[in-house]
Design an enzyme around this catalytic site. Structure first.
Site, mmCIF file in Angstrom:
data_model
loop_
_atom_site.group_PDB
_atom_site.id
_atom_site.type_symbol
_atom_site.label_atom_id
_atom_site.label_comp_id
_atom_site.label_asym_id
_atom_site.label_seq_id
_atom_site.Cartn_x
_atom_site.Cartn_y
_atom_site.Cartn_z
ATOM 1 N N PHE A 69 0.805 -1.231 0.000
ATOM 2 C CA PHE A 69 0.000 0.000 0.000
ATOM 3 C C PHE A 69 0.833 1.273 0.000
ATOM 4 O O PHE A 69 0.339 2.340 0.301
ATOM 5 C CB PHE A 69 -0.982 0.004 1.180
ATOM 6 C CG PHE A 69 -1.723 -1.287 1.348
ATOM 7 C CD1 PHE A 69 -2.648 -1.693 0.400
ATOM 8 C CD2 PHE A 69 -1.474 -2.109 2.426
ATOM 9 C CE1 PHE A 69 -3.316 -2.895 0.528
ATOM 10 C CE2 PHE A 69 -2.137 -3.322 2.567
ATOM 11 C CZ PHE A 69 -3.066 -3.718 1.611
ATOM 12 N N LYS A 92 -6.719 1.592 -18.447
ATOM 13 C CA LYS A 92 -6.251 2.680 -17.591
ATOM 14 C C LYS A 92 -6.126 2.134 -16.172
ATOM 15 O O LYS A 92 -6.672 1.089 -15.844
ATOM 16 C CB LYS A 92 -7.216 3.869 -17.644
ATOM 17 C CG LYS A 92 -7.346 4.488 -19.025
ATOM 18 C CD LYS A 92 -8.153 5.786 -19.025
ATOM 19 C CE LYS A 92 -9.624 5.564 -18.795
ATOM 20 N NZ LYS A 92 -10.419 6.825 -18.956
ATOM 21 N N GLY A 99 -5.839 0.804 -9.299
ATOM 22 C CA GLY A 99 -5.515 0.620 -7.890
ATOM 23 C C GLY A 99 -5.698 1.852 -7.026
ATOM 24 O O GLY A 99 -6.206 1.767 -5.905
ATOM 25 N N GLU A 100 -5.304 3.022 -7.528
ATOM 26 C CA GLU A 100 -5.383 4.243 -6.727
ATOM 27 C C GLU A 100 -6.790 4.838 -6.730
ATOM 28 O O GLU A 100 -7.348 5.155 -5.679
ATOM 29 C CB GLU A 100 -4.382 5.286 -7.247
ATOM 30 C CG GLU A 100 -2.986 4.774 -7.521
ATOM 31 C CD GLU A 100 -2.223 4.372 -6.276
ATOM 32 O OE1 GLU A 100 -2.765 4.459 -5.160
ATOM 33 O OE2 GLU A 100 -1.062 3.958 -6.416
#
Length: 734
Positions: A233, A692, A695-696
């Protein structure tokens, strides 16, 4: 990617059965055990440090402090500014810069003896006045002296002040820690002058560069293994002092040294999301058109390193507004250096921006989504570029339907279910979609298996599964016949895993290398007697067989082809990178989180009755892993909104809830119903697959969605996270 769009995680079996080997689990002959002893003050100097009892304890092999350390050659050079560099040069001198800073390394022949010896070390200090509270250190505020730290202005400076309707507010995000299940750890050893690390890193190549700089060895001589990570993370985006300490100890003893931080050290020594105070100013017409937006942020950093993140960046482009100003400042405090945490900066900034948008909509008596639609940005005004693709409106519509937005009332407290107040809220998220230069080797073996190699590692999002899906789709090889080799040095150079760039970067490299590999196979096949005279353009490759497009009876299988040419395999290695065409566009992922909350006005209890998350991430390579990412990101945002905050006793500069009993994170029981969905429309510009990053943006926007829902239920606007019952119960009136 239809044929492979829903395959299971290729590493799932290894992880659930325990056969996956994490860095601290490698069987290393002759390994000895180490731990770090931390400072008990937040600032000052070490007056004396008594290590004699520890040195005389049974099984102790070494106790290393600033008094006897063999300083690495890199300590004499300028501090490494690379992302993976660690400006805190451990044991360099007697200075103490934060609470629990390592002041000694104890190495013993067993874990238990190491722990006992560490308890015997005593230090006396020359204490200095420390500063760990951002609000009381505002006079130390400074600008980050880089281009990214510059103030931004479009149109009139602070133009919001001239709006027909003006709104201003301040929002606070506390310190949050990463705390993955797997503790920070390393097994360090040396082969002559070549360092070997089994360590928890999000970037093999970055770790190699950092270690090479500290110890003055060639980068190619640094061997790094980080095949499996138990979550990170963001904590794996530095080479931290504990890793350098283990290497120092291993070099001194010429033996492998294993060091695993204990849970309390995870709160103090491997970074965190920085405490941040934000001020928002919005100006609009009475009809709801934004006329100005100002976003200011002040965040903590350490006293020895300037750290910044993109807290104010989203405000520059997400809405159509002619007059936009952003400012970012940092305040040095006596703590460890912060580090990027999932949704870095944007998650923090979205809480302020999306809460303020909700507050302005309420002031204008507009539905929050209608207000956002009125100010929908058809192009990126910050860069003055068109979007590569943008389907945010579809996220809005799909989320509204699923959450039951039609049941929402603009007046807070208007909807009840029994004794519970009902509230609906939403928050928009975004994050840049990047593509970094990446090399991948693709290789067909004689047995028909496809091998894909890259030094990138997988901290959890399913990188190996993504590589398998793309490789299988292009080559026609069944997913079970794709072999992934990753997460260690010596393989083709991959990127750091972070910033939602892995699929775009590594996936593109897999795509390109596999296509080149097929071309190479077809070229070899065109010389085979079975296909002699057939042009390469008339040949096709599928599931290990090369055949003529016009006459399928003319064919040769890959195994026979390789055998005939006396080859054990055929391979290509290729570096893939972004195109010049892509530079003409603004490429972003978008997300929207919707929340339905139930609030008990007597107890202040908040229940998450329903959570809906949608993302516009171009082509979805794998539905299962993408959904997992979206679920996980939303849960991280829920923790941000309702629970997570590192509490510091500022008298001593030390954390007081540095354990899982007191630092709360969400569990399954906290979320009654959760669903995710994707627009799943190809981006024509981003990369060959049209994907695209996810995760964020999977986390960005969730915290304000919760705050907005709580306001809709109660009329209470909470601007300082997390939203705990004490901030609700005293002010809610039914």
């Amino acid at each position: 990617m239809s044929k492979t769009s829903n395959i299971n995680r290729v590493d799932g079996f290894a992880k659930v059965t325990g056969s996956a080997t994490y860095s601290a689990e490698y069987k290393t002959p002759g390994v000895v055990y180490a731990c770090l002893v931390g400072s008990t003050i937040a600032k000052g100097r070490i007056k004396t440090i008594d290590t004699k009892k520890a040195e005389w304890a049974p099984g102790v092999l070494a106790v290393i402090t600033h008094l006897n350390v063999d300083k690495p050659v890199g300590y004499q050079k300028a501090k490494d500014k690379h992302n993976f560099g660690q400006p805190l040069q451990i044991f360099k001198d007697d200075s103490v810069l934060y609470y629990d800073q390592p002041i000694a390394l104890v190495i013993a022949d067993t874990f238990e003896r190491m722990q006992y010896a560490a308890s015997l070390i005593k230090a006396d200090y020359l204490k200095e006045e420390h500063s760990t509270e951002l609000k009381k250190a505002a006079d130390k505020e400074k600008k980050v002296e880089t281009d990214k730290g510059n103030d931004y202005h479009r149109g009139e400076h602070d133009g919001y002040k001239n709006g027909e309707v003006v709104f201003e507010a301040e929002y606070t995000i506390p310190t949050e820690v990463h705390n993955p299940m797997e503790l920070a750890n390393i097994i360090a050893k040396w082969d002559g002058n070549k360092p070997i690390l089994y360590t928890k890193s999000q970037g093999v190549e970055g770790t190699r560069k950092s270690v090479a700089g500290v110890f003055g060895v060639p980068v190619e001589d640094v061997e790094v293994h980080s095949e499996y990570l138990g979550g990170a993370f963001g904590m794996g985006l530095h080479t931290w002092p504990y890793e350098i300490a283990a290497l120092i100890g291993a070099k001194k003893l010429n033996r492998p040294v294993k060091l695993v931080l204990h849970r309390e050290q995870m709160f103090t020594n491997v970074g965190f999301r920085p405490y941040t105070i934000q001020k928002m100013g919005l100006g609009a017409t009475k009809e709801g058109k934004l006329t100005g937006l100002t976003h200011e942020a002040v965040a903590m950093t350490s006293s020895y390193e300037d750290f910044m993140e993109g807290t104010v960046n989203m405000s520059r482009f997400i809405y159509d507004c002619a007059n936009v100003s952003t400012r970012y400042r940092i305040v040095p405090l006596d703590t460890c250096t912060p580090i990027w945490m999932r949704g870095p900066g944007e998650a923090t900034g979205s809480f302020a921006l999306e809460s303020a948008m909700d507050e302005m909509a309420h002031k204008l008596n507009l539905d929050p989504i209608e207000f956002r639609k009125l100010n929908y940005a058809e192009k990126d005004l910050e860069q003055n570029k068109p979007w590569s693709s943008k389907y945010l409106l579809e996220c809005y519509e799909g989320g509204m339907e699923r959450i039951g937005w039609k049941n929402r009332k603009n007046k807070p407290g208007s909807v009840k279910e029994g004794d519970w107040l009902v509230g609906y809220g939403m928050g928009t998220g975004t994050f840049g979609s990047y593509r970094n230069p990446t090399a991948v080797k693709a290789k067909f073996l004689a047995d028909g298996n496809l091998v894909l190699q890259c030094s990138v590692n997988d901290m959890g999002p399913g990188t190996a599964t993504m590589m398998t899906a793309i490789g299988a789709e292009i080559t026609g090889v069944p997913p079970e016949n794709v072999i992934i080799e990753m997460g260690k040095s010596g393989l083709p150079k991959g990127p750091t895993q972070g910033g939602s760039a892995t699929t775009s970067s590594v996936g593109s490299a897999v795509h390109d290398s596999c296509n080149l590999l097929i071309s190479k196979v077809l070229g070899l096949a065109s010389e085979n007697p079975s296909l002699k005279g057939i042009p390469i353009t008339d040949l096709t490759f599928s599931n290990g067989v090369i055949s003529s497009k016009k006459d399928t009876s003319k064919k040769v299988d890959l195994t026979s082809l390789l055998t005939a040419n006396k080859l054990e395999g055929i391979e290509v290695e290729n570096q893939s990178k972004g195109t010049e065409e892509a530079k003409k566009y603004s490429i972003y992922s978008f997300s929207v989180h919707f929340v339905k909350v139930l609030v008990n006005p007597n107890l202040g209890k908040i229940r998450l009755a329903h959570v809906v998350s949608c993302a516009d991430i171009g082509t979805v390579i794998n539905q299962k892993t993408s959904a997992g990412q979206m679920y996980g990101g939303a849960v991280g945002g829920i923790g941000m909104g309702l629970m997570e905050a590192l509490e510091i006793d500022h008298r001593f500069g030390r954390p007081i809830n540095n354990n899982f009993a007191d630092y709360h994170v969400p569990v399954n029981a906290d979320i009654e119903k959760q669903e995710v969905f994707f627009v799943n429309k190809k981006d024509p510009i981003s990369n060959p697959m049209g994907t695209k990053g996810l995760g964020e943006t999977a986390l960005v926007g969730m915290a304000p969605a919760i705050a907005n829902a709580v306001f809709n239920a109660t009329g209470k606007r909470v601007r300082d996270l997390p939203i705990t019952l004490d901030k609700i119960i005293e002010t809610v009136k039914v």
